[in-house]
Design an enzyme around this catalytic site. Structure first.
Site, PDB file in Angstrom:
ATOM      1  N   LYS A  85       0.812  -1.220   0.000  1.00  0.00           N
ATOM      2  CA  LYS A  85       0.000   0.000   0.000  1.00  0.00           C
ATOM      3  C   LYS A  85       0.847   1.273   0.000  1.00  0.00           C
ATOM      4  CE  LYS A  85      -4.500  -1.424   1.543  1.00  0.00           C
ATOM      5  NZ  LYS A  85      -4.415  -2.837   1.964  1.00  0.00           N
ATOM      6  N   GLU A 107      -9.595   7.093   3.270  1.00  0.00           N
ATOM      7  CA  GLU A 107     -10.543   6.221   3.973  1.00  0.00           C
ATOM      8  C   GLU A 107      -9.772   4.982   4.385  1.00  0.00           C
ATOM      9  OE1 GLU A 107     -10.077   6.129   0.736  1.00  0.00           O
ATOM     10  OE2 GLU A 107      -9.810   3.973   0.475  1.00  0.00           O
ATOM     11  N   SER A 373       1.629  -9.732  -0.775  1.00  0.00           N
ATOM     12  CA  SER A 373       1.295  -8.307  -0.715  1.00  0.00           C
ATOM     13  C   SER A 373       1.660  -7.651   0.614  1.00  0.00           C
ATOM     14  CB  SER A 373      -0.196  -8.106  -1.007  1.00  0.00           C
ATOM     15  OG  SER A 373      -0.985  -8.941  -0.172  1.00  0.00           O
TER      16      SER A 373
HETATM   17  C1  PLP Z   1      -5.175  -3.860   1.604  1.00  0.00           C
HETATM   18  C2  PLP Z   1      -4.442  -5.108   1.334  1.00  0.00           C
HETATM   19  C3  PLP Z   1      -4.792  -5.967   0.272  1.00  0.00           C
HETATM   20  C4  PLP Z   1      -5.982  -5.745  -0.608  1.00  0.00           C
HETATM   21  O1  PLP Z   1      -5.937  -4.617  -1.397  1.00  0.00           O
HETATM   22  P1  PLP Z   1      -5.697  -4.667  -2.970  1.00  0.00           P
HETATM   23  O2  PLP Z   1      -5.998  -3.299  -3.401  1.00  0.00           O
HETATM   24  O3  PLP Z   1      -6.649  -5.693  -3.540  1.00  0.00           O
HETATM   25  O4  PLP Z   1      -4.290  -5.060  -3.191  1.00  0.00           O
HETATM   26  C5  PLP Z   1      -4.020  -7.089   0.048  1.00  0.00           C
HETATM   27  N1  PLP Z   1      -2.959  -7.381   0.832  1.00  0.00           N
HETATM   28  C6  PLP Z   1      -2.597  -6.592   1.870  1.00  0.00           C
HETATM   29  C7  PLP Z   1      -1.418  -6.981   2.680  1.00  0.00           C
HETATM   30  C8  PLP Z   1      -3.330  -5.429   2.153  1.00  0.00           C
HETATM   31  O5  PLP Z   1      -2.964  -4.662   3.178  1.00  0.00           O
END
Ligand code: PLP
Length: 393
Positions: A85, A107, A373
């Site tokens: 993010k 948000e 992610s």
């Molecule tokens: C917020 C988040 C997501 C989901 O958001 P996307 O916009 O679909 O990538 C996925 N993995 C983590 C670690 C997050 O914090």
């Protein structure tokens, strides 16, 4: 119809007239500022020296032995603040600063995007208001406190279910009220044009690095897997590979208690065309078009819509989307932790869980990249609760 605003039939700008002004301003600033060599150089420097990029493409030896295929993990969990993010929040905050804005607003649901935005605001000397539902503030006290410590003002929203959907509506309203001085930092590849494209472009660093790392290793990816909430980490890694016809792209949604039950957030699996947060996309809705409540163990995937580019890629079948349940996700989190010493975020664990389904079906040895992610430290309470039998939703 402005074609640039669409991916096939999805996307667009389904917003009141008062918001159009701000979207136009944003689009021209994005086109004229973000493409300059100076902006790119400043952003690259921050990504390298502040975020810690490039993130490694790590060969997961024991996971590979376990599954009998070559498994590589794109380590977005190693970024500053622990997830992908920050790539987007930092880039949007830098753009806000270049546009002469004094304040950013954001948000947040579980608080991850709020923390990333508050971090970027602290770094760049901007004011920051984070809109968060009162229920979410109570559930995510640690993240709410982190934001305050970073100097952000956490605005508690008491409307409706007091969660992300209401917080987003309140943030958009606050943006309209102070449109001259405020920049709205959106948290995923969603919302009205130009947000889905802009967020996609800012997150594409993940895919560009992956491509160059694969090249360095002298290999190519047969499969790339990523989890999909709004879809920003997934589109960030997929976008670079859309023209590689022999690389299969797989997006994983939150199946909750099962995509065939009412308790899930599997938008592309079960949704229908509709409008949410200013975009036409696939939406989980009832027979009357009312947006349905979503369920998932993972707060980051708990969204009844999805970015419009994913709706399009699903439509043209370039990317395949599947749902993974809470149980499957927790098993994958445990396995990756035990075999690799890496605790993935529960969102990312949905992508890892798909290995269990994919690998046994493959006839020859394949190379598979999974986008991790984020890191799972934030999820320890959730996993402990899950082990005690708590059901999330
Ligand atoms: C917020 C988040 C997501 C989901 O958001 P996307 O916009 O679909 O990538 C996925 N993995 C983590 C670690 C997050 O914090």
């Amino acid at each position: 119809m402005d074609k640039k605003a669409y991916f096939g039939k999805f996307g667009g700008q389904f917003v009141p007239e008062t918001v159009m002004f701000a979207l136009d301003e944003l689009e021209s600033a994005y086109e004229s500022i973000a493409s300059t060599a100076q902006f790119q150089a400043e952003l690259d420097d921050l990504l390298k020296n502040y975020v810690g990029r490039p993130s490694p493409l790590y060969y997961a030896k024991r996971l590979s032995e376990h599954y009998g295929h070559k498994i590589y993990l794109k380590r977005e969990d190693l970024n500053h603040t622990g997830a992908h993010k920050i790539n987007n929040a930092l880039a949007q905050a830098l753009l806000a600063k270049k546009m002469g804005k004094k304040k950013i607003i954001a948000e947040t649901g579980a608080g991850q995007h709020g923390v990333a935005s508050a971090t970027a605001a602290a770094l760049l000397g901007l004011e920051c208001d984070v809109y968060m539902g009162a229920v979410d503030i109570a559930r995510q006290q640690l993240n709410a406190y982190r934001m305050q410590l970073l100097g952000a003002n956490v605005v508690s929203i008491e409307d409706g279910l007091k969660t992300l959907k209401e917080a987003t509506t309140a943030a958009i309203q606050a943006w309209v009220n102070e449109i001259e001085s405020v920049f709205y930092v959106i948290g995923s590849a969603v919302g009205p044009h130009p947000y889905p494209k802009m967020v996609r472009d800012f997150q594409s660093i993940i895919g560009r690095e992956t491509r160059s790392q694969l090249k360095d290793y002298g290999i190519k990816a047969d499969y790339i897997i990523a989890c999909v909430g709004g879809g920003s980490n997934a589109i960030g890694i997929f976008n670079e590979f859309l023209d590689d016809k022999d690389t299969e792209l797989i997006g994983i949604e939150a199946g909750g208690l099962g995509a065939n039950t009412p308790y899930h957030a599997a938008t592309l699996t079960n949704g229908r065309e509709g409008i949410i947060h200013g975009m036409k996309t696939m939406v989980l809705q009832d027979a009357y078009g009312m947006i349905e409540e979503v369920h998932s163990i993972s707060a980051g995937l708990d969204y009844p819509g999805v970015g419009p580019q994913h709706a399009y890629l699903h439509d043209i079948k370039r990317v395949k989307y599947y749902a993974i349940t809470d149980d499957e996700c927790v098993n994958a989190l445990r396995l990756t932790t035990r075999l690799e010493g890496i605790i993935p975020a529960i969102e990312s664990s949905h992508a890892l869980a798909y290995l269990e389904k994919l690998c046994p079906s493959l006839e020859s040895k394949k190379t598979i990249v999974v986008n991790v992610s984020g890191r799972g430290d934030k999820d320890m309470d959730t996993i402990m609760g899950y082990e005690k039998g708590k059901i999330y939703g």
